[in-house]
Design an enzyme around this catalytic site. Structure first.
Site, PDB file in Angstrom:
ATOM      1  N   ARG A 288       0.861  -1.156  -0.079  1.00  0.00           N
ATOM      2  CA  ARG A 288      -0.196  -0.036   0.075  1.00  0.00           C
ATOM      3  C   ARG A 288       0.864   1.226  -0.056  1.00  0.00           C
ATOM      4  O   ARG A 288       1.939   1.309   0.537  1.00  0.00           O
ATOM      5  CB  ARG A 288      -0.884   0.109   1.440  1.00  0.00           C
TER       6      ARG A 288
ATOM      7  N   THR B   8      -9.795   0.549  -9.601  1.00  0.00           N
ATOM      8  CA  THR B   8      -8.767  -0.280  -9.051  1.00  0.00           C
ATOM      9  C   THR B   8      -8.810  -1.601  -9.877  1.00  0.00           C
ATOM     10  O   THR B   8      -9.468  -1.510 -11.040  1.00  0.00           O
ATOM     11  CB  THR B   8      -9.181  -0.978  -7.588  1.00  0.00           C
TER      12      THR B   8
ATOM     13  N   THR C 248      -3.903  -0.800  -7.250  1.00  0.00           N
ATOM     14  CA  THR C 248      -4.917   0.419  -7.635  1.00  0.00           C
ATOM     15  C   THR C 248      -4.032   1.803  -7.497  1.00  0.00           C
ATOM     16  O   THR C 248      -2.725   1.910  -7.045  1.00  0.00           O
ATOM     17  CB  THR C 248      -5.870   0.947  -6.470  1.00  0.00           C
TER      18      THR C 248
ATOM     19  N   ASN D 185      -6.098   4.367  -7.036  1.00  0.00           N
ATOM     20  CA  ASN D 185      -7.117   4.839  -6.427  1.00  0.00           C
ATOM     21  C   ASN D 185      -8.265   5.600  -7.551  1.00  0.00           C
ATOM     22  O   ASN D 185      -8.836   4.408  -7.851  1.00  0.00           O
ATOM     23  CB  ASN D 185      -6.931   6.059  -5.372  1.00  0.00           C
TER      24      ASN D 185
ATOM     25  N   ASP E  49      -7.698   8.241   0.507  1.00  0.00           N
ATOM     26  CA  ASP E  49      -8.344   7.106   1.289  1.00  0.00           C
ATOM     27  C   ASP E  49      -8.199   7.430   2.944  1.00  0.00           C
ATOM     28  O   ASP E  49      -8.626   6.683   3.521  1.00  0.00           O
ATOM     29  CB  ASP E  49      -7.577   5.815   0.582  1.00  0.00           C
TER      30      ASP E  49
ATOM     31  N   SER F 245      -7.867   0.768   3.383  1.00  0.00           N
ATOM     32  CA  SER F 245      -8.299   0.286   1.758  1.00  0.00           C
ATOM     33  C   SER F 245      -9.601  -0.257   2.076  1.00  0.00           C
ATOM     34  O   SER F 245      -9.817  -0.899   3.075  1.00  0.00           O
ATOM     35  CB  SER F 245      -7.013  -0.534   1.216  1.00  0.00           C
ATOM     36  N   SER F 246     -10.232  -0.644   0.731  1.00  0.00           N
ATOM     37  CA  SER F 246     -11.339  -1.941   1.057  1.00  0.00           C
ATOM     38  C   SER F 246     -10.923  -2.942   0.083  1.00  0.00           C
ATOM     39  O   SER F 246     -11.739  -3.812   0.016  1.00  0.00           O
ATOM     40  CB  SER F 246     -12.261  -1.120   0.146  1.00  0.00           C
TER      41      SER F 246
ATOM     42  N   GLY G  97     -13.524  -1.640  -7.462  1.00  0.00           N
ATOM     43  CA  GLY G  97     -14.922  -1.067  -6.912  1.00  0.00           C
ATOM     44  C   GLY G  97     -14.769  -0.146  -5.636  1.00  0.00           C
ATOM     45  O   GLY G  97     -15.919   0.263  -5.248  1.00  0.00           O
ATOM     46  N   GLY G  98     -13.668   0.118  -5.137  1.00  0.00           N
ATOM     47  CA  GLY G  98     -13.586   1.052  -3.981  1.00  0.00           C
ATOM     48  C   GLY G  98     -14.449   0.760  -2.879  1.00  0.00           C
ATOM     49  O   GLY G  98     -14.112  -0.770  -2.457  1.00  0.00           O
TER      50      GLY G  98
HETATM   51  N1  GLY Z   1      -8.254   2.915  -3.331  1.00  0.00           N
HETATM   52  C1  GLY Z   1      -9.561   2.134  -3.063  1.00  0.00           C
HETATM   53  C2  GLY Z   1      -9.132   1.007  -1.898  1.00  0.00           C
HETATM   54  O1  GLY Z   1      -7.998   0.908  -1.565  1.00  0.00           O
HETATM   55  O2  GLY Z   1      -9.859   0.724  -1.346  1.00  0.00           O
END
Ligand code: GLY
Length: 567
Positions: free
Chosen positions: A103, A376, A394, A396, A418, A447-448, A468-469
């Site tokens: 990340r 992403t 990603t 983002n 984020d 993050s998701s 998909g965030g």
């Molecule tokens: N930028 C999307 C995530 O990390 O969830």
């Protein structure tokens, strides 16, 4: 999950009704691409093919990871990247599981209130567009860390076909040409000039990214440190600083990918392994699945009223917890065990009722004594040796910060968004953040991303994930349930219409045309607010399912140009 026969009956009756998905035209439960030994499923055919090429050269999933990820950076600048970050979850052939966090990090000069004005209000666009939105990139560190620990081939062999691809070019798809046109004005505004990707490009054109080919060649020649302290680092930092970024050479030099313990939990006879913090994916997925496990979804039926109610209510509760408790584990204490405990989760679902929704306002985080769009990208790989990987990576937002390092041939992320710039204010994905995800130097933003590996009775069963965030978690959830509870093939599981709830705003997002009007009216009659406009597509899932006879089925989401390639 109770009765397989009932599952098939329900499946065929809903196929006969042809209301599975008006949008997706899923009319038969057909299998996707089948392969005997190995497979790569990614957002671009060229990337999947290069991954397979590396496997055929004797490489394993980790070699294919490096090649696929860089091929996505060449062919899919929307999300494929050198200027972003990601997460890897893996399962080796011997059953060993692990996770790698690459990340992005907040720059050393970042501050908690860096996106607020003198009145404490969030400065619009500062964390989403241009140089101030950029986190220290982790992708090159990540792919090298994984490949050097577990890969079999030398880096030059792995990167050779990718460099050729960047030099020889890739053919622009219709979807891609539309996106270049749609983003042309913002690219011009941010970069103050036309960049390689622009509205003059048409479907069928070939794009050659010579600058990126040179960058990749240097990385191939000199290794990981070329990006973090070599010529590429110097060129990057000098460019970023000329654009007003606070990222320094020291930031790059200090960047490290980190091995993490993944989150593992049980659901029925499945063991599910997913990404741990700083991604909320694994904990959130685990919370939702454990909250819905006592309910007989299989009996209620696929995308049926009661199924949707149970899932939505569990999602609300999990996302409320996400907002409060989750952040970078190197900076905040996360009560993971409690958040995933049966006692806690049963208590969270205590006020659930089929009669009416629990308003999100009544659902703060739970009390324990003692946190998108499609920007992403995800790829799944199973190799001929039995290793499996799930990688979500990603920038983002689409094309990240939109800032394009022309000399190097890639976009930079806008991952700083984020973080929660101001607790209580929604980010780009509408996610509300709290103190746990506030900005601090060197901290990783929440993050998701939910790269996930599923085992059944101890054997590898599925590798899955999606962009998909904020909808990543719920898309992975529905894909697993579509296979496990409702008997869908991997391909149909990824293609089936999806819905999503993230606590706030208090609404169910549903893919337009994916659900019939009667169902929508029933949900509204119960008091749910339905939003069919927010998300034209929810997720773009790529997965691989191991079938009973040991062959592999690829599920390549037809919402995009995604392709499964295997042998
Ligand atoms: N930028 C999307 C995530 O990390 O969830």
């Amino acid at each position: 999950m109770k009765n397989r026969f009932l599952t098939l009956l329900i499946l065929f009756s809903f196929i006969a009704c042809k209301d599975v998905s008006k949008q997706h035209k899923t009319e038969v439960n057909t299998r996707g691409t089948i392969a005997e030994k190995a497979m790569v499923v990614s957002a671009r055919k060229e990337a999947s093919e290069i991954g397979v090429q590396i496997l055929k050269l004797g490489g394993n999933a980790f070699d294919a990871m490096m090649a696929t990820e860089m091929a996505l950076a060449v062919t899919y600048p929307y999300a494929g990247n050198l200027g972003g970050g990601g997460f890897l979850v893996f399962r080796l052939a011997d059953g060993t599981k692990g996770a790698l966090d690459y990340r992005e990090k907040a720059p050393l000069a970042s501050t908690k209130n860096m996106y607020l004005d003198d009145n404490g209000n969030v400065i619009k666009n500062l964390s989403t567009v241009g140089s101030m939105a950029i986190g220290v990139p982790g992708t090159i560190a990540g792919i090298f860390e994984a490949q050097q620990k577990y890969g079999k081939l030398d880096v030059k062999t792995v990167l050779k076909p990718v460099i050729e691809l960047a030099n020889n070019g890739f053919v622009v798809t219709k979807r891609q040409a539309k996106r270049f046109a749609a983003y042309d004005s913002i690219f011009n505004a941010v970069n103050k000039k036309q960049i390689l990707f622009n509205k003059s490009i048409k479907a069928g054109d070939t794009i050659r990214n010579k600058a990126l080919a040179h960058t990749l060649q240097r990385i191939s020649d000199h290794g990981r440190n070329e990006f973090y302290s070599g010529k590429t680092a110097e060129t990057l930092v000098s460019f970023l600083q000329s654009e007003g970024s606070i990222i320094t050479l020291e930031d790059l030099k200090k960047y490290e990918a980190k091995w993490r313990n993944p989150v593992t939990f049980e659901y029925d006879d499945l063991t599910i392994t997913s990404m741990s913090p700083p991604s909320s994916g694994g904990i959130c997925l685990g919370q939702i699945m454990k909250m819905i496990e006592p309910f007989d979804l299989n009996d209620y039926g696929h995308n049926a009223l009661k199924t949707i109610q149970v899932i939505i209510e569990a999602e609300k509760r999990a996302y409320a917890d996400r907002s409060y408790y989750l952040g970078d584990p190197d900076f905040v204490d996360i009560p993971t065990e409690t958040l995933l405990s049966d006692v806690y989760l049963q208590d969270r679902m205590n006020n659930f009722s089929f009669e009416k929704p629990t308003p999100s306002d009544d659902l703060s985080h739970g009390n324990i004594v003692g946190y998108e769009s499609d920007e992403t990208t995800h790829y799944s790989i199973v190799d001929q040796f039995g290793n499996a990987i799930a990688v979500t990576t990603t920038l983002n937002g689409a094309y990240g910060s939109k800032l394009y390092a022309e000399e190097l041939g890639f976009f930079l992320n806008n991952e700083m968004d984020d973080f929660s710039s101001k607790p209580g204010e929604p980010n780009y994905f509408g996610l509300i953040g709290a103190e746990a995800n506030s900005i601090a130097p060197e901290k990783r933003m929440l993050s998701s991303m939910t790269p996930t590996i599923v085992e059944k009775e101890g054997e590898l069963y599925m590798t899955v994930g999606t962009p998909g965030g904020s909808t990543i978690i719920t898309s992975v959830l529905q894909t697993i349930l579509n296979v496990h509870e409702f008997g869908l093939t991997m391909q149909n599981a990824v293609d089936a219409p999806r819905f999503h709830h993230q606590w706030l705003p208090d609404e169910i997002r549903m893919e337009p045309n994916g659900f019939d009007d009667k169902l929508i009216k029933e949900l509204e009659a119960l008091g749910y607010t339905i939003n069919l406009k927010r998300s034209p597509v929810i997720g773009k899932v790529d997965g691989i399912l191991i079938l009973d006879n040991g062959t592999l089925e690829g599920g390549a989401d037809h919402r995009g140009d995604d392709t499964a390639v295997g042998f």
